[in-house]
Design a protein around this motif. Structure first.
Motif, PDB file in Angstrom:
ATOM      1  N   CYS A 112      19.764  -5.517  10.916  1.00 41.85           N
ATOM      2  CA  CYS A 112      19.015  -6.699  10.510  1.00 41.85           C
ATOM      3  C   CYS A 112      19.038  -6.777   8.988  1.00 41.85           C
ATOM      4  O   CYS A 112      19.569  -5.889   8.314  1.00 41.85           O
ATOM      5  N   ASP A 113      18.490  -7.840   8.455  1.00 40.63           N
ATOM      6  CA  ASP A 113      18.437  -8.052   7.014  1.00 40.63           C
ATOM      7  C   ASP A 113      17.359  -7.139   6.433  1.00 40.63           C
ATOM      8  O   ASP A 113      16.173  -7.445   6.523  1.00 40.63           O
ATOM      9  N   TRP A 114      17.789  -6.018   5.829  1.00 38.15           N
ATOM     10  CA  TRP A 114      16.802  -5.039   5.383  1.00 38.15           C
ATOM     11  C   TRP A 114      15.979  -5.541   4.201  1.00 38.15           C
ATOM     12  O   TRP A 114      14.861  -5.088   3.984  1.00 38.15           O
ATOM     13  N   SER A 115      16.523  -6.478   3.439  1.00 37.89           N
ATOM     14  CA  SER A 115      15.720  -7.053   2.349  1.00 37.89           C
ATOM     15  C   SER A 115      14.534  -7.824   2.919  1.00 37.89           C
ATOM     16  O   SER A 115      13.443  -7.823   2.324  1.00 37.89           O
ATOM     17  N   TYR A 116      14.717  -8.452   4.075  1.00 32.38           N
ATOM     18  CA  TYR A 116      13.608  -9.152   4.729  1.00 32.38           C
ATOM     19  C   TYR A 116      12.577  -8.148   5.246  1.00 32.38           C
ATOM     20  O   TYR A 116      11.367  -8.374   5.145  1.00 32.38           O
ATOM     21  N   VAL A 117      13.044  -7.025   5.770  1.00 30.54           N
ATOM     22  CA  VAL A 117      12.123  -5.981   6.230  1.00 30.54           C
ATOM     23  C   VAL A 117      11.275  -5.482   5.064  1.00 30.54           C
ATOM     24  O   VAL A 117      10.050  -5.337   5.180  1.00 30.54           O
ATOM     25  N   HIS A 118      11.899  -5.219   3.928  1.00 28.33           N
ATOM     26  CA  HIS A 118      11.150  -4.787   2.749  1.00 28.33           C
ATOM     27  C   HIS A 118      10.135  -5.834   2.323  1.00 28.33           C
ATOM     28  O   HIS A 118       9.007  -5.503   1.908  1.00 28.33           O
ATOM     29  N   ASN A 119      10.519  -7.104   2.406  1.00 27.61           N
ATOM     30  CA  ASN A 119       9.588  -8.179   2.059  1.00 27.61           C
ATOM     31  C   ASN A 119       8.352  -8.138   2.948  1.00 27.61           C
ATOM     32  O   ASN A 119       7.215  -8.254   2.460  1.00 27.61           O
ATOM     33  N   LEU A 120       8.559  -7.927   4.242  1.00 28.27           N
ATOM     34  CA  LEU A 120       7.435  -7.860   5.177  1.00 28.27           C
ATOM     35  C   LEU A 120       6.550  -6.647   4.899  1.00 28.27           C
ATOM     36  O   LEU A 120       5.315  -6.757   4.880  1.00 28.27           O
ATOM     37  N   THR A 121       7.166  -5.500   4.683  1.00 33.47           N
ATOM     38  CA  THR A 121       6.366  -4.290   4.485  1.00 33.47           C
ATOM     39  C   THR A 121       5.564  -4.347   3.188  1.00 33.47           C
ATOM     40  O   THR A 121       4.431  -3.861   3.121  1.00 33.47           O
ATOM     41  N   GLU A 122       6.136  -4.959   2.164  1.00 34.26           N
ATOM     42  CA  GLU A 122       5.414  -5.083   0.896  1.00 34.26           C
ATOM     43  C   GLU A 122       4.249  -6.059   1.020  1.00 34.26           C
ATOM     44  O   GLU A 122       3.151  -5.810   0.510  1.00 34.26           O
ATOM     45  N   ARG A 123       4.479  -7.166   1.698  1.00 33.49           N
ATOM     46  CA  ARG A 123       3.424  -8.173   1.846  1.00 33.49           C
ATOM     47  C   ARG A 123       2.254  -7.651   2.679  1.00 33.49           C
ATOM     48  O   ARG A 123       1.093  -8.001   2.421  1.00 33.49           O
ATOM     49  N   LEU A 124       2.553  -6.830   3.664  1.00 36.67           N
ATOM     50  CA  LEU A 124       1.490  -6.299   4.518  1.00 36.67           C
ATOM     51  C   LEU A 124       0.900  -4.990   3.985  1.00 36.67           C
ATOM     52  O   LEU A 124      -0.097  -4.498   4.524  1.00 36.67           O
ATOM     53  N   GLY A 125       1.525  -4.449   2.952  1.00 34.05           N
ATOM     54  CA  GLY A 125       1.004  -3.209   2.373  1.00 34.05           C
ATOM     55  C   GLY A 125       1.236  -2.003   3.256  1.00 34.05           C
ATOM     56  O   GLY A 125       0.357  -1.136   3.389  1.00 34.05           O
ATOM     57  N   CYS A 126       2.430  -1.897   3.847  1.00 32.98           N
ATOM     58  CA  CYS A 126       2.736  -0.778   4.740  1.00 32.98           C
ATOM     59  C   CYS A 126       3.018   0.495   3.946  1.00 32.98           C
ATOM     60  O   CYS A 126       3.681   0.455   2.908  1.00 32.98           O
ATOM     61  N   ASP A 127       2.526   1.607   4.439  1.00 34.89           N
ATOM     62  CA  ASP A 127       2.839   2.912   3.873  1.00 34.89           C
ATOM     63  C   ASP A 127       4.085   3.425   4.589  1.00 34.89           C
ATOM     64  O   ASP A 127       4.029   3.848   5.742  1.00 34.89           O
ATOM     65  N   MET A 128       5.217   3.403   3.899  1.00 33.09           N
ATOM     66  CA  MET A 128       6.498   3.658   4.548  1.00 33.09           C
ATOM     67  C   MET A 128       6.889   5.134   4.601  1.00 33.09           C
ATOM     68  O   MET A 128       7.829   5.491   5.305  1.00 33.09           O
ATOM     69  N   ASN A 129       6.213   5.989   3.861  1.00 31.90           N
ATOM     70  CA  ASN A 129       6.682   7.361   3.696  1.00 31.90           C
ATOM     71  C   ASN A 129       5.853   8.403   4.435  1.00 31.90           C
ATOM     72  O   ASN A 129       6.216   9.581   4.454  1.00 31.90           O
ATOM     73  N   ARG A 130       4.750   8.008   5.031  1.00 24.99           N
ATOM     74  CA  ARG A 130       3.933   8.941   5.798  1.00 24.99           C
ATOM     75  C   ARG A 130       4.326   8.910   7.269  1.00 24.99           C
ATOM     76  O   ARG A 130       4.784   7.880   7.787  1.00 24.99           O
ATOM     77  N   LYS A 131       4.126  10.020   7.958  1.00 30.40           N
ATOM     78  CA  LYS A 131       4.355  10.063   9.400  1.00 30.40           C
ATOM     79  C   LYS A 131       3.399   9.077  10.073  1.00 30.40           C
ATOM     80  O   LYS A 131       2.224   8.971   9.717  1.00 30.40           O
ATOM     81  N   ILE A 132       3.907   8.372  11.052  1.00 29.69           N
ATOM     82  CA  ILE A 132       3.113   7.334  11.702  1.00 29.69           C
ATOM     83  C   ILE A 132       1.852   7.923  12.336  1.00 29.69           C
ATOM     84  O   ILE A 132       0.790   7.299  12.324  1.00 29.69           O
ATOM     85  N   ASP A 133       1.948   9.141  12.841  1.00 29.36           N
ATOM     86  CA  ASP A 133       0.773   9.785  13.463  1.00 29.36           C
ATOM     87  C   ASP A 133      -0.389   9.960  12.487  1.00 29.36           C
ATOM     88  O   ASP A 133      -1.539  10.089  12.914  1.00 29.36           O
ATOM     89  N   THR A 134      -0.096   9.988  11.201  1.00 26.72           N
ATOM     90  CA  THR A 134      -1.144  10.211  10.209  1.00 26.72           C
ATOM     91  C   THR A 134      -1.781   8.915   9.724  1.00 26.72           C
ATOM     92  O   THR A 134      -2.720   8.948   8.926  1.00 26.72           O
ATOM     93  N   LEU A 135      -1.277   7.763  10.190  1.00 26.71           N
ATOM     94  CA  LEU A 135      -1.774   6.474   9.728  1.00 26.71           C
ATOM     95  C   LEU A 135      -3.004   6.042  10.522  1.00 26.71           C
ATOM     96  O   LEU A 135      -3.175   6.402  11.690  1.00 26.71           O
ATOM     97  N   SER A 136      -3.841   5.227   9.896  1.00 21.77           N
ATOM     98  CA  SER A 136      -4.982   4.630  10.585  1.00 21.77           C
ATOM     99  C   SER A 136      -4.499   3.594  11.587  1.00 21.77           C
ATOM    100  O   SER A 136      -3.334   3.171  11.570  1.00 21.77           O
ATOM    101  N   HIS A 137      -5.414   3.162  12.452  1.00 22.71           N
ATOM    102  CA  HIS A 137      -5.059   2.149  13.452  1.00 22.71           C
ATOM    103  C   HIS A 137      -4.541   0.882  12.785  1.00 22.71           C
ATOM    104  O   HIS A 137      -3.522   0.309  13.207  1.00 22.71           O
ATOM    105  N   GLY A 138      -5.222   0.427  11.729  1.00 23.40           N
ATOM    106  CA  GLY A 138      -4.798  -0.797  11.054  1.00 23.40           C
ATOM    107  C   GLY A 138      -3.419  -0.677  10.441  1.00 23.40           C
ATOM    108  O   GLY A 138      -2.620  -1.619  10.494  1.00 23.40           O
TER     109      GLY A 138
END
Length: 240
Positions: A112-138
């Protein structure tokens, strides 16, 4: 895949029984391309079951459904290539970071268009480098939202998408929905929050006890709302 302006999704008398319980009862609905349609109802009313039927995760007792003009049972794999889905309990690989997980999902879709993925993750404030199990529900919910939108699907099906999101992220999510529709794609979302559906949707379907009891344009639905008024006078008055 259908590319004209006809109905993206059409449901005809769809029914699903679990034993003696009709979880979905003779549901019929048409959704036009480039619209946001909401399905609202209390918990247990049949919203999630309907969405699972559309994606062929479970099979109907009777009735038919078509997406992009394709049968949701016999042509489900072809349909899923062009559908994004967010469930009420998204399955995420907790041992991966968000970055690794989304890369994996991208590869499954053939890229897929990875630049679009980065746009989405930045806009939503996603933490991309932590293990998913360590993330909060939100924060897990944000990753699930990105997964649903990352391949720019022609149809996005969202089941209670704003659960766990803070108000600022919810506002940005609503902007993403509107942009998706402006690009000519279509959204079907469920909620039990009427104000959320009123804000986002063109039309609203109301489900109660497995039955689609009404499908209304949002403006018409607002006009039918019952309003209670309380009038207080500054002094006693005499009834005439």
């Amino acid at each position: 895949m259908q590319t004209d302006t006809e109905n993206i999704l059409q449901i005809d008398n769809l029914r699903k029984n679990f034993g003696g319980l009709a979880a979905v009862s003779n549901c019929s609905l048409k959704i036009k391309k480039g619209s946001i349609t909401g399905v609202i109802g209390p918990n247990g009313s049949g919203k999630t079951t309907t969405m699972r039927l559309l994606l062929d995760f479970i099979r109907p007792t009777s009735g038919l459904a078509r997406i992009f003009g394709l049968d949701t049972q016999s042509e489900s794999l072809a349909i899923r290539r062009h559908v994004g889905y967010l469930s009420t309990a998204p399955a995420l690989y907790g041992n991966l970071t968000a970055q690794e997980f989304l890369r994996y999902c991208s590869n499954l879709k053939g890229g897929c268009d990875w630049s679009y993925v980065h746009n989405l993750t930045e806009r939503l404030g996603c933490d991309m480098n932590r293990k998913i199990d360590t993330l909060s529900h939100g924060n897990k919910q944000k990753i699930a939202i990105v997964r649903a939108f990352m391949h720019r699907p022609a149809l996005v099906i969202l089941d209670e998408p704003t659960t766990g999101l803070d108000p600022l992220v919810q506002h940005e999510f609503e902007n993403i929905l509107r942009e998706t529709v402006r690009d000519g794609n279509t959204v079907l979302l469920s909620s039990h929050i009427l104000s959320e559906v009123e804000e986002l949707c063109d039309r609203v379907g109301i489900i109660r006890e497995g039955k689609l009891v009404a499908v209304e344009h949002v403006a018409d639905l607002k006009a039918k709302q019952v309003r209670a008024l309380q009038i207080t006078f500054g002094s006693d008055i005499t009834a005439q």
